[in-house]
Design a protein around this motif. Sequence first.
Motif, PDB file in Angstrom:
ATOM      1  N   SER A  18      -3.997   6.650   8.842  1.00  0.00           N
ATOM      2  CA  SER A  18      -4.361   5.472   9.616  1.00  0.00           C
ATOM      3  C   SER A  18      -3.101   4.685   9.959  1.00  0.00           C
ATOM      4  N   LYS A  19      -3.255   3.692  10.820  1.00  0.00           N
ATOM      5  CA  LYS A  19      -2.119   2.853  11.204  1.00  0.00           C
ATOM      6  C   LYS A  19      -1.509   2.188   9.976  1.00  0.00           C
ATOM      7  N   GLU A  20      -2.371   1.691   9.072  1.00  0.00           N
ATOM      8  CA  GLU A  20      -1.891   1.017   7.872  1.00  0.00           C
ATOM      9  C   GLU A  20      -1.144   1.995   6.951  1.00  0.00           C
ATOM     10  N   GLU A  21      -1.663   3.203   6.833  1.00  0.00           N
ATOM     11  CA  GLU A  21      -1.004   4.215   5.996  1.00  0.00           C
ATOM     12  C   GLU A  21       0.350   4.623   6.573  1.00  0.00           C
ATOM     13  N   VAL A  23       2.333   2.694   8.417  1.00  0.00           N
ATOM     14  CA  VAL A  23       3.257   1.582   8.185  1.00  0.00           C
ATOM     15  C   VAL A  23       3.732   1.590   6.736  1.00  0.00           C
ATOM     16  N   ALA A  24       2.792   1.833   5.809  1.00  0.00           N
ATOM     17  CA  ALA A  24       3.154   1.856   4.391  1.00  0.00           C
ATOM     18  C   ALA A  24       4.127   2.987   4.079  1.00  0.00           C
ATOM     19  N   SER A  28       7.820   0.207   6.069  1.00  0.00           N
ATOM     20  CA  SER A  28       7.840  -0.981   5.217  1.00  0.00           C
ATOM     21  C   SER A  28       9.177  -1.233   4.541  1.00  0.00           C
TER      22      SER A  28
END
Length: 409
Positions: A18-21, A23-24, A28
């Motif tokens: 996902s987008k959040e994964e 970025v992480a 980051s």
Amino acid sequence: MDRHKYVKVAYHGFKELSKEEKVAAYGSTLIRDSFDEPDYALIDTLFSLGEAYLFAQLVDFMDSNPGKVPSGTDYPLMYRDVRSAVDLCHRDGTLKRMVAKDPGRYINEDLAIVPMLEMIRKSGRSTFLVTNSLWDYTDVVMNYLCGPYTSDVGSCLNHKWLQYFDIVITGRSFEAKFFHDDNRAGLFEVEPDSGKLLNADIQIGSPKANHQHSTPVHKVYQGGNVGHLHRLLSVASSSQILYVGDHIYGDILRSKKVLGWRTMLVIPELEQEVKLLSESKSTRKELRHLRMERDSIEDRIHHLEWSLKFDDLTENQKKLCSEHEDLLQQREHVRWLHQEAQRQHHQKFHKVWGQLMKTGYQNSRFAHQVERFACLYSSQVTNFGLYSPNKYYRPSEDYMPHEFDVLGL
């Protein structure tokens, strides 16, 4: 990745992040990753695709069956094992023996190769072949590719394909070393019939200074470096050479940056990409329209928000707030339409990774490298045969973003 090295599509095994994964995992840190070896493996050749797919399968297996994997095994160790196994297949000859047994099963026949080479040589230009493969395998492959024009009845390997090349260098040392003339790798002559190696008395130096030896009697060599090649071909200027290869790093980048050769990159996927681009003209117009609509709605939203924040709008405030809410809903609807249309468009090219040369609206990292280091690129080398050897390939004009509106592009 896009041309700025931002990760746009990523998978863990066969699961899309996902987008959040993303970025992480990739965005980051205070200092951005360079995405270079040894921390990353570069999947940039057809050879690499097999090991990448095998590794993805193992990642999925380990995630789904943790009890079936030996303790202490992690993803880096698993990849190193895969890499070692694939390297071994290359080193011990397993892979090439399988191809040599049945070349037609693994190599695409192209009947335009010999006519193209004949046309280039008749124009007065020299041709050369440089390969990592040793002579025995090179001879099998080239006999197969040139076979329809050179084979005699009852003869398997007759070396007649050598007539299409001035120089053949096999067993090229690792690309990075070959492209430096301070590399001390020895150059040997190869006897085509026996495969025996003989010492080659060829000194690296100025072709003009040693012109009396510029035309070699021998054709086939093993090892050496780029200085030997220049000497054998009597090359006085690097720009006289057009080097055709299919490896962006090993072939094109090194020969361009280190030597200043003219370069042509072979991209087999390009043929399908061009076909799909032609078929999707209406889709691309729709995507441009949706993007312009998103920009227009967002501009109106921003204007309203600043008006509500700073202007004295007591009388119209309720109306403007209602309009603001409507625009927010429109933005979400158009954003969803745009993203879905973009996803479907890219999945037509490849259901997982999308279009090779694009990540969204940005050029992909690969496309950026092609622009920087390949003077020409094409789906196959025999496309050269469609044009005169005297054709001058002129580049298209470069544009900066500020020029598009001014010039009406």
